[in-house]
Design a protein around this motif. Sequence first.
Motif, short mmCIF file in Angstrom:
data_model
loop_
_atom_site.label_atom_id
_atom_site.label_comp_id
_atom_site.label_asym_id
_atom_site.label_seq_id
_atom_site.Cartn_x
_atom_site.Cartn_y
_atom_site.Cartn_z
N LYS A 190 0.85 -1.08 -0.07
CA LYS A 190 0.11 0.07 0.13
C LYS A 190 0.82 1.40 0.02
CE LYS A 190 -4.03 1.98 2.51
NZ LYS A 190 -3.70 3.42 2.84
N PRO A 191 1.93 1.38 1.00
CA PRO A 191 2.71 2.67 0.80
C PRO A 191 3.45 2.61 -0.36
CG PRO A 191 3.43 1.25 2.61
CD PRO A 191 2.15 0.80 2.23
N ALA A 192 3.98 1.38 -1.02
CA ALA A 192 4.56 1.36 -2.15
C ALA A 192 3.82 2.25 -3.43
CB ALA A 192 5.11 0.20 -2.49
N VAL A 193 2.62 1.80 -3.48
CA VAL A 193 1.75 2.18 -4.54
C VAL A 193 1.35 3.77 -4.31
CG1 VAL A 193 -0.67 2.09 -5.36
CG2 VAL A 193 0.53 -0.08 -5.02
N GLU A 194 1.09 4.05 -3.12
CA GLU A 194 0.77 5.38 -2.74
C GLU A 194 1.98 6.36 -3.16
OE1 GLU A 194 0.00 5.29 1.32
OE2 GLU A 194 -2.19 4.86 0.76
N GLU A 195 3.17 5.83 -3.23
CA GLU A 195 4.54 6.74 -3.29
C GLU A 195 5.18 6.44 -4.81
OE1 GLU A 195 7.01 5.62 -0.06
OE2 GLU A 195 5.38 6.20 1.44
#
Length: 274
Positions: free
Chosen positions: A97-102
């Motif tokens: 999730k944080p990887a996709v957001e960034e």
Amino acid sequence: MKIGFFDSGIGGLTVLHQAMQILPEEEFLFYADSEHVPFGEKTKEQIIRYTDEAVQFMLSKGVKAVVIACNTATSVAISFLRSRYKIPILGIEPAVKPAVEECAGKRIMVMATPVTVREEKLKNLIARVDSEHRVDLLPMPKLVRFAEAGNFRSPEVTAYLCSQLAKYDLRNYSSLVLGCTHFNFFKDTMQEIFPSSVDFLDGSEGTARHLADVLKQNDLLEHHPQTVEYYRSGCKITAPEELERIRRLHQRLERMRFIRRGAASDDCSELKSM
């Protein structure tokens, strides 16, 4: 009362190490099921049985909460465990999730064990957060065996990583998600391969912080001199040479904790030639 941490081997030390920084006044118990490592090559039924046996053992030692510090065991067994036991049981999942957001429009690579890659839990997570289909899954079964052998930096490890990555243009990626706790031990080797534009993400710190929140919510925080007991498949580790090995692994993890991204040239031609 202690907090129990479980993994098939040494990988779970990455989560324990983070928890020791965040919860300096707690007592810990770490259980490595080294008789059955690696879990990434076992059946679902085997993983559930091994994990359940470990949780029962930790409960016999009076733990107040359990962290399944293994992505593979979490993906396969966490629902079963939570339905069976009353105490808080936390798992770990890849930091997709944080990887996709960034990602800023670039691709994301998730390295994990073959079982984690196949399981619906990871597929469902990706389906929820990756609407633009930017995530690539890469099973890396040999890395767990390298880690258990203490082989973190060698021509053999570098050659394996390069061979698995050769078909990818790493310049197209914003993040490398380490979807197995064993993989954190290889950050310095990976740093030499991945371009400086690639961030390294894993779920260890987030899991440790979530543990602290759960303990607080359940009024389970305690204040003791920090202690850790280590077990290998039900046997307490007391031999000085084994405890020294664990101490060195913690030292390595402390160094790996501050490696956040690649450092190689953005020119991937060297990688492709290996």
